[in-house]
Design a protein around this motif. Structure first.
Motif, PDB file in Angstrom:
ATOM      1  N   LEU A 171      35.051  77.427  21.605  1.00 43.91           N
ATOM      2  CA  LEU A 171      33.894  76.546  21.670  1.00 43.91           C
ATOM      3  C   LEU A 171      34.074  75.477  22.748  1.00 43.91           C
ATOM      4  O   LEU A 171      33.127  75.119  23.445  1.00 43.91           O
ATOM      5  N   THR A 172      35.280  74.979  22.873  1.00 39.89           N
ATOM      6  CA  THR A 172      35.559  74.003  23.933  1.00 39.89           C
ATOM      7  C   THR A 172      35.363  74.626  25.299  1.00 39.89           C
ATOM      8  O   THR A 172      34.742  74.034  26.199  1.00 39.89           O
ATOM      9  N   ALA A 173      35.892  75.828  25.475  1.00 37.17           N
ATOM     10  CA  ALA A 173      35.742  76.526  26.754  1.00 37.17           C
ATOM     11  C   ALA A 173      34.272  76.784  27.063  1.00 37.17           C
ATOM     12  O   ALA A 173      33.844  76.687  28.226  1.00 37.17           O
ATOM     13  N   ALA A 174      33.477  77.085  26.038  1.00 33.08           N
ATOM     14  CA  ALA A 174      32.052  77.372  26.251  1.00 33.08           C
ATOM     15  C   ALA A 174      31.328  76.141  26.786  1.00 33.08           C
ATOM     16  O   ALA A 174      30.501  76.246  27.700  1.00 33.08           O
ATOM     17  N   VAL A 175      31.621  74.960  26.233  1.00 36.75           N
ATOM     18  CA  VAL A 175      30.977  73.735  26.719  1.00 36.75           C
ATOM     19  C   VAL A 175      31.356  73.476  28.171  1.00 36.75           C
ATOM     20  O   VAL A 175      30.504  73.176  29.021  1.00 36.75           O
ATOM     21  N   VAL A 176      32.646  73.585  28.471  1.00 31.00           N
ATOM     22  CA  VAL A 176      33.125  73.312  29.827  1.00 31.00           C
ATOM     23  C   VAL A 176      32.505  74.290  30.826  1.00 31.00           C
ATOM     24  O   VAL A 176      32.079  73.898  31.921  1.00 31.00           O
ATOM     25  N   LEU A 177      32.419  75.548  30.461  1.00 31.26           N
ATOM     26  CA  LEU A 177      31.819  76.543  31.349  1.00 31.26           C
ATOM     27  C   LEU A 177      30.327  76.289  31.532  1.00 31.26           C
ATOM     28  O   LEU A 177      29.777  76.520  32.617  1.00 31.26           O
ATOM     29  N   GLY A 178      29.661  75.821  30.485  1.00 27.81           N
ATOM     30  CA  GLY A 178      28.248  75.474  30.623  1.00 27.81           C
ATOM     31  C   GLY A 178      28.047  74.330  31.599  1.00 27.81           C
ATOM     32  O   GLY A 178      27.140  74.364  32.442  1.00 27.81           O
ATOM     33  N   ILE A 179      28.905  73.310  31.513  1.00 24.96           N
ATOM     34  CA  ILE A 179      28.830  72.193  32.452  1.00 24.96           C
ATOM     35  C   ILE A 179      29.100  72.676  33.876  1.00 24.96           C
ATOM     36  O   ILE A 179      28.415  72.284  34.829  1.00 24.96           O
ATOM     37  N   ALA A 180      30.107  73.552  34.019  1.00 24.45           N
ATOM     38  CA  ALA A 180      30.436  74.085  35.348  1.00 24.45           C
ATOM     39  C   ALA A 180      29.262  74.870  35.928  1.00 24.45           C
ATOM     40  O   ALA A 180      28.929  74.731  37.112  1.00 24.45           O
ATOM     41  N   ALA A 181      28.613  75.691  35.095  1.00 23.18           N
ATOM     42  CA  ALA A 181      27.490  76.496  35.576  1.00 23.18           C
ATOM     43  C   ALA A 181      26.347  75.625  36.088  1.00 23.18           C
ATOM     44  O   ALA A 181      25.634  76.003  37.021  1.00 23.18           O
ATOM     45  N   ALA A 182      26.183  74.441  35.481  1.00 27.04           N
ATOM     46  CA  ALA A 182      25.096  73.549  35.888  1.00 27.04           C
ATOM     47  C   ALA A 182      25.362  72.880  37.227  1.00 27.04           C
ATOM     48  O   ALA A 182      24.446  72.286  37.805  1.00 27.04           O
ATOM     49  N   HIS A 183      26.600  72.989  37.730  1.00 25.26           N
ATOM     50  CA  HIS A 183      26.944  72.278  38.959  1.00 25.26           C
ATOM     51  C   HIS A 183      27.472  73.177  40.072  1.00 25.26           C
ATOM     52  O   HIS A 183      27.586  72.722  41.212  1.00 25.26           O
TER      53      HIS A 183
END
Length: 348
Positions: A47-59
């Motif tokens: 779940l932590t990795a999913a949040v971080v990857l979502g933030i990365a995808a937005a940038h």
């Protein structure tokens, strides 16, 4: 002629599926990557990795146009609708026997930790001038169960997606830091393995982060941590109901004037959560069914958290970044300090 008149309405019935498809496909890809990260580095919860990857995808340059454009409806759908289903299934982790098994002293300790963290963080966030619902959402995430609790309260209050995403990002960051920091304090604080597990369960935000932190002290610590954590999860339902009731009262006079629907007294997904707790308590569900539900719940929450992470816009956070970080640090100290004192008092 009748058939010719009916044809144009057919695509409208299925328009929602193609509209959400790009975002859901991107979220599924993000979850697959998060699962891979977790398999390669077990200390990083999926779940932590999913949040971080979502933030990365937005940038990332090659992904942000998709995230902000065609994928946005599906990502928002994941962050809100799938989050609800994941929270309902979260109830299957908890049975009444689990609560009774940890003893009334521990129950009182958990109640004190949740109350002190929630009201202290909320008050401090408002004093620091954080915008929108951020003080409420951050307080909820720290005191109950991280991003899942934030999603539940945000749904009950109809919070702005940007406030929700910023709160999730902060709570996830601090919970991830806890995985590295708390094990280093195990021996210096003079805690036994069981006491360390209870401390982790009372102070770390997300269930996956609790597991990753407590397992460093062995199976005994992990068992204590999970039981205490599930007691905090059980408080999700009354907290969301109380928040929904507060919002309902606030909007009572103005709802008719502006045509805005008042939130239900108890959100439907909270009723579902309680129903799953009751179902788990009956003992009727076989272990393999609980295992399937656990995997489904983790996948749904990971998809939802990727969607929420993709709504984070780091440049816009610079306006309140210092205050948000300060609130996160203070809330972390409060929950860790109060839970540490509570563990010592209940095991003396």
């Amino acid at each position: 002629m009748a058939l010719l008149r009916e044809r144009p309405t057919a695509p409208a019935a299925t328009a929602a599926v193609p509209r959400n498809a790009p975002g859901l496909a991107l979220a599924a890809l993000g979850v697959a990557l998060a699962w891979t990260v977790h398999r390669l580095v077990p200390g990083i919860p999926m779940l932590t990795a999913a949040v971080v990857l979502g933030i990365a995808a937005a940038h990332l340059p090659f992904a942000r146009s998709l995230v902000r454009g065609g994928a946005r409806p599906g990502l928002s759908f994941a962050g809100k609708r799938l989050m609800r289903v994941g929270i309902v299934l979260l109830g299957l982790k908890l049975g009444l026997s689990d609560v009774l098994g940890i003893g009334w002293a521990t129950v009182a300790m958990v109640l004190a930790v949740v109350a002190a963290t929630f009201f202290g963080t909320w008050w401090l966030g408002r004093r620091m001038g954080l915008p929108g619902d951020q003080p409420l959402l951050i307080a909820t995430g720290y005191s109950i169960c991280g991003a899942s609790a934030i999603g539940a309260v945000a749904d009950a209050t109809d919070s702005d997606e940007r406030d929700t995403a910023a709160s999730v990002a902060l709570v996830t960051l601090c919970g991830t830091l806890a995985i590295a920091v708390l094990p280093l304090l195990h021996t210096p604080l003079g805690l036994t393995d069981a006491e360390f597990g209870r401390w982790v369960g009372a102070s770390v935000h997300d269930v996956g982060q609790v597991v990753a932190t407590a397992q460093t002290a062995g199976h005994g610590a992990l068992g204590e941590a999970v039981l205490v954590k599930l007691m905090r999860v059980a408080l999700l339902a009354p907290l969301v109901a109380a928040v929904a009731l507060s919002v309902r009262k606030r909007r009572k006079d103005g709802a008719a004037a502006i045509g805005r629907r008042r939130p239900p007294l108890v959100p439907l997904f909270v009723v579902g959560f309680l129903a799953m707790v009751a179902l788990r308590s009956t003992g009727l569900l076989p272990q393999h069914a609980l295992g399937i539900a656990d995997h489904a719940q983790e996948l749904l929450l990971a998809t939802a958290l990727f969607g929420l992470g993709s709504a984070v816009h780091l440049p816009s956070l610079t306006r309140t970044g210092g205050r948000v970080a300060g609130l996160g640090l203070c809330a972390w100290l409060v929950v860790a300090g109060v839970s540490y004192g509570g563990v010592l008092l209940t095991t003396a």
